[in-house]
Design a protein around this motif. Sequence first.
Motif, short mmCIF file in Angstrom:
data_model
loop_
_atom_site.label_atom_id
_atom_site.label_comp_id
_atom_site.label_asym_id
_atom_site.label_seq_id
_atom_site.Cartn_x
_atom_site.Cartn_y
_atom_site.Cartn_z
N LYS A 156 0.85 -1.19 0.00
CA LYS A 156 0.00 0.00 0.00
C LYS A 156 0.88 1.24 0.00
CE LYS A 156 -4.01 -2.10 1.98
NZ LYS A 156 -5.26 -1.86 2.65
N ASP A 157 0.43 2.25 -0.76
CA ASP A 157 1.17 3.50 -0.78
C ASP A 157 0.71 4.37 0.40
OD1 ASP A 157 -1.28 4.59 -1.50
OD2 ASP A 157 -0.69 5.06 -3.55
N THR A 158 1.21 5.60 0.46
CA THR A 158 0.90 6.48 1.59
C THR A 158 -0.58 6.85 1.67
OG1 THR A 158 1.51 8.39 0.24
CG2 THR A 158 3.21 7.46 1.67
N LEU A 159 -1.30 6.70 0.55
CA LEU A 159 -2.74 6.99 0.55
C LEU A 159 -3.58 5.75 0.82
CD1 LEU A 159 -2.84 9.37 -2.54
CD2 LEU A 159 -2.82 9.99 -0.12
N GLY A 160 -2.92 4.61 1.01
CA GLY A 160 -3.64 3.37 1.29
C GLY A 160 -4.08 2.61 0.06
N GLN A 161 -3.66 3.06 -1.12
CA GLN A 161 -4.02 2.37 -2.35
C GLN A 161 -3.07 1.20 -2.58
OE1 GLN A 161 -3.76 5.56 -5.18
NE2 GLN A 161 -5.91 6.13 -4.89
N GLU A 162 -3.64 0.11 -3.09
CA GLU A 162 -2.83 -1.08 -3.34
C GLU A 162 -1.96 -0.90 -4.58
OE1 GLU A 162 -5.34 -4.51 -3.46
OE2 GLU A 162 -5.55 -4.54 -1.28
N ILE A 163 -0.71 -1.34 -4.45
CA ILE A 163 0.25 -1.28 -5.56
C ILE A 163 0.79 -2.68 -5.76
CG2 ILE A 163 2.46 -0.36 -6.34
CD1 ILE A 163 1.96 2.04 -4.49
N GLU A 164 0.74 -3.16 -7.01
CA GLU A 164 1.29 -4.48 -7.30
C GLU A 164 2.70 -4.32 -7.85
OE1 GLU A 164 -0.52 -8.35 -9.22
OE2 GLU A 164 0.11 -6.97 -10.81
N SER A 165 3.63 -5.07 -7.27
CA SER A 165 5.00 -5.11 -7.78
C SER A 165 5.42 -6.57 -7.84
CB SER A 165 5.93 -4.29 -6.88
OG SER A 165 5.92 -4.80 -5.56
N TRP A 166 6.62 -6.83 -8.35
CA TRP A 166 7.10 -8.20 -8.52
C TRP A 166 8.36 -8.42 -7.69
CZ3 TRP A 166 4.02 -11.54 -10.98
CH2 TRP A 166 3.01 -11.02 -11.78
N GLU A 167 8.44 -9.58 -7.06
CA GLU A 167 9.58 -9.94 -6.21
C GLU A 167 10.18 -11.24 -6.71
OE1 GLU A 167 9.20 -11.78 -1.97
OE2 GLU A 167 9.25 -9.59 -1.76
N VAL A 168 11.50 -11.28 -6.81
CA VAL A 168 12.18 -12.49 -7.26
C VAL A 168 12.05 -13.58 -6.19
CG1 VAL A 168 14.40 -13.51 -7.92
CG2 VAL A 168 13.82 -11.19 -8.65
N GLN A 169 11.49 -14.72 -6.58
CA GLN A 169 11.38 -15.87 -5.68
C GLN A 169 12.50 -16.88 -5.92
OE1 GLN A 169 9.27 -14.88 -3.12
NE2 GLN A 169 9.14 -17.06 -2.95
N HIS A 170 12.83 -17.09 -7.19
CA HIS A 170 13.85 -18.08 -7.54
C HIS A 170 14.65 -17.56 -8.73
CE1 HIS A 170 11.77 -21.08 -5.06
NE2 HIS A 170 10.65 -20.70 -5.66
N SER A 171 15.94 -17.84 -8.73
CA SER A 171 16.79 -17.61 -9.88
C SER A 171 17.31 -18.99 -10.28
CB SER A 171 17.94 -16.67 -9.52
OG SER A 171 18.74 -16.42 -10.66
N VAL A 172 16.93 -19.47 -11.46
CA VAL A 172 17.20 -20.85 -11.85
C VAL A 172 17.70 -20.92 -13.30
CG1 VAL A 172 15.49 -21.81 -10.25
CG2 VAL A 172 14.80 -21.24 -12.58
N TRP A 173 18.26 -22.07 -13.65
CA TRP A 173 18.66 -22.35 -15.02
C TRP A 173 17.50 -23.05 -15.71
CZ3 TRP A 173 22.89 -20.21 -16.99
CH2 TRP A 173 23.85 -19.74 -16.11
N ALA A 174 17.29 -22.71 -16.99
CA ALA A 174 16.10 -23.20 -17.68
C ALA A 174 16.39 -23.48 -19.15
CB ALA A 174 14.99 -22.15 -17.59
N SER A 175 15.53 -24.32 -19.71
CA SER A 175 15.45 -24.55 -21.15
C SER A 175 14.21 -23.81 -21.63
CB SER A 175 15.32 -26.05 -21.43
OG SER A 175 14.90 -26.29 -22.74
#
Length: 109
Positions: free
Chosen positions: A18-37
């Motif tokens: 929530k920001d200072t006005l109480g509004q919801e803000i969506e952001s992204w957080e790294v959960q895993h850093s992995v090797w992939a195909s």
Amino acid sequence: MIGKLRHQVEILKPVISKDTLGQEIESWEVQHSVWASIEPLSGKEYFSAKQVNSEATIKITIRYVESLLPHWVVQFGHRIFNIEAIINFEERNKYLQLLCSEKVGETND
């Protein structure tokens, strides 16, 4: 399989704050850093509001990680893949296949 996992990707989960006005803000957080195909499966173009849009279906294979959810995303460089389905390959908890969609031009900037 190990030799095919040559792309380093980050798996991101949405975080609501929530920001200072109480509004919801969506952001992204790294959960895993992995090797992939990363393998493209198909692509399509479609018309929407008189604009041509492109979308690709991608299969991403990673080593097994717990607590991965379908509403998370995979980031590879500036590309964002929306996870549509998670398949526990052969139900052996060794590899996960992530069926993803990518809208061409979509970034996480």
